[in-house]
Design a protein around this motif. Structure first.
Motif, short mmCIF file in Angstrom:
data_model
loop_
_atom_site.label_atom_id
_atom_site.label_comp_id
_atom_site.label_asym_id
_atom_site.label_seq_id
_atom_site.Cartn_x
_atom_site.Cartn_y
_atom_site.Cartn_z
N ASN A 123 -32.24 7.88 8.89
CA ASN A 123 -30.94 8.39 9.34
C ASN A 123 -30.32 7.46 10.37
O ASN A 123 -29.11 7.29 10.42
N LEU A 124 -31.15 6.89 11.20
CA LEU A 124 -30.67 6.05 12.30
C LEU A 124 -30.00 4.78 11.79
O LEU A 124 -29.03 4.31 12.36
N ARG A 125 -30.51 4.26 10.68
CA ARG A 125 -29.96 3.00 10.14
C ARG A 125 -28.50 3.13 9.70
O ARG A 125 -27.71 2.25 9.90
N GLY A 126 -28.17 4.25 9.08
CA GLY A 126 -26.84 4.35 8.49
C GLY A 126 -25.83 5.13 9.32
O GLY A 126 -24.71 5.34 8.88
N ILE A 127 -26.21 5.54 10.52
CA ILE A 127 -25.32 6.39 11.31
C ILE A 127 -24.25 5.55 12.01
O ILE A 127 -24.51 4.46 12.50
N GLU A 128 -23.05 6.08 12.00
CA GLU A 128 -21.93 5.39 12.67
C GLU A 128 -22.03 5.59 14.18
O GLU A 128 -22.62 6.57 14.65
N ASP A 129 -21.44 4.68 14.93
CA ASP A 129 -21.54 4.69 16.39
C ASP A 129 -21.08 6.02 16.99
O ASP A 129 -21.75 6.58 17.85
N LYS A 130 -19.93 6.52 16.54
CA LYS A 130 -19.40 7.76 17.13
C LYS A 130 -20.32 8.95 16.83
O LYS A 130 -20.52 9.82 17.67
N ASP A 131 -20.91 8.95 15.63
CA ASP A 131 -21.83 10.04 15.27
C ASP A 131 -23.14 9.92 16.06
O ASP A 131 -23.71 10.93 16.46
N LEU A 132 -23.60 8.70 16.27
CA LEU A 132 -24.82 8.49 17.05
C LEU A 132 -24.61 8.95 18.49
O LEU A 132 -25.45 9.65 19.06
N LYS A 133 -23.48 8.59 19.05
CA LYS A 133 -23.17 8.99 20.43
C LYS A 133 -23.07 10.51 20.52
O LYS A 133 -23.61 11.13 21.44
N SER A 134 -22.41 11.13 19.55
CA SER A 134 -22.29 12.59 19.51
C SER A 134 -23.66 13.26 19.40
O SER A 134 -23.93 14.25 20.08
N SER A 135 -24.52 12.71 18.55
CA SER A 135 -25.86 13.27 18.38
C SER A 135 -26.68 13.15 19.66
O SER A 135 -27.44 14.06 20.00
N CYS A 136 -26.53 12.04 20.36
CA CYS A 136 -27.23 11.85 21.64
C CYS A 136 -26.78 12.90 22.66
O CYS A 136 -27.60 13.46 23.39
N HIS A 137 -25.49 13.16 22.70
CA HIS A 137 -24.97 14.17 23.63
C HIS A 137 -25.45 15.57 23.24
O HIS A 137 -25.76 16.39 24.12
N CYS A 138 -25.51 15.85 21.96
CA CYS A 138 -26.03 17.15 21.50
C CYS A 138 -27.50 17.31 21.87
O CYS A 138 -27.92 18.40 22.30
N LEU A 139 -28.27 16.24 21.73
CA LEU A 139 -29.69 16.30 22.10
C LEU A 139 -29.84 16.54 23.60
O LEU A 139 -30.66 17.36 24.01
N GLU A 140 -29.04 15.84 24.39
CA GLU A 140 -29.09 16.03 25.84
C GLU A 140 -28.79 17.50 26.18
O GLU A 140 -29.47 18.12 26.99
N LYS A 141 -27.78 18.04 25.53
CA LYS A 141 -27.39 19.44 25.76
C LYS A 141 -28.51 20.40 25.36
O LYS A 141 -28.81 21.36 26.07
N GLU A 142 -29.16 20.14 24.23
CA GLU A 142 -30.24 21.01 23.75
C GLU A 142 -31.45 20.98 24.68
O GLU A 142 -32.15 21.98 24.81
N LEU A 143 -31.70 19.84 25.31
CA LEU A 143 -32.87 19.70 26.17
C LEU A 143 -32.58 20.02 27.63
O LEU A 143 -33.44 19.84 28.49
N LYS A 144 -31.40 20.51 27.90
CA LYS A 144 -31.01 20.87 29.25
C LYS A 144 -31.61 22.21 29.63
O LYS A 144 -31.63 23.15 28.85
N PHE A 145 -32.10 22.29 30.87
CA PHE A 145 -32.60 23.56 31.40
C PHE A 145 -32.12 23.66 32.84
O PHE A 145 -32.39 22.77 33.66
N GLU A 146 -31.42 24.72 33.13
CA GLU A 146 -30.84 24.94 34.46
C GLU A 146 -30.05 23.72 34.93
O GLU A 146 -30.23 23.21 36.03
#
Length: 167
Positions: A123-146
């Motif tokens: 998945n990482l090979r074919g992902i566009e920059d904007k989608d990769l950045k969005s996915s990184c932000h979603c992951l950060e949000k999911e792993l946030k606690f307090e």
């Protein structure tokens, strides 16, 4: 089922492969629900003949219920043949339970794929920059606690872009 079970237990099984295997298995059972009964009956009849058993469904005694005076005589009762009864009350019920069980037990894997799926190499090979950045932000949000997070989305994005250029 056995092949998928063995694959799931292997040491080098990845979550993306698990999801694919389970989806294939669920698809198999959904197809089997529609077409498998006649095949299963044919095989069962063949086994019964080999065992010198009559390949018929025994007919159960139907209980007749008296109608009360206020019941309409037009109310139709559905009666199944013994084979139809077996199909509806056993075969379809069991296959539906298998499908439901697979879908609910592996729902968590789908959630992992939703959150972490962009990190899988294919998945990482074919992902566009904007989608990769969005996915990184979603992951950060999911792993946030307090309001604290173990990762920084922008740093992860930069590292993944570097990783992508190294390949």
């Amino acid at each position: 089922m056995n092949i998928v079970s063995k694959n799931l237990q292997s040491k080098d099984m990845h979550i993306d492969n698990i999801i694919i295997e389970i989806n294939i298995l669920i698809g198999y059972f959904k197809d089997y629900r529609e077409t498998g009964f006649s095949k299963a009956i044919d095989e069962a009849k063949q086994v019964a003949i080999e065992m010198c058993i009559d390949p018929i469904f025994p007919q159960k005694h139907l209980i007749q219920r008296k109608k009360t005076f206020d019941e309409s005589s037009s109310s139709e009762e559905i009666s199944f043949t013994a084979e139809e009864n077996f199909k509806v009350n056993y075969f379809l019920h069991i296959v539906d339970q298998v499908i439901y069980s697979l879908e609910t037990k592996f729902e968590q894997f789908k959630e992992y794929d939703r959150v972490f799926g962009f990190l899988f190499p294919y998945n990482l090979r074919g992902i566009e920059d904007k989608d990769l950045k969005s996915s990184c932000h979603c992951l950060e949000k999911e792993l946030k606690f307090e309001e604290k997070s173990d990762i920084d989305a922008e740093e992860l994005y930069t590292e993944l872009k570097l990783f992508e250029t190294l390949e």
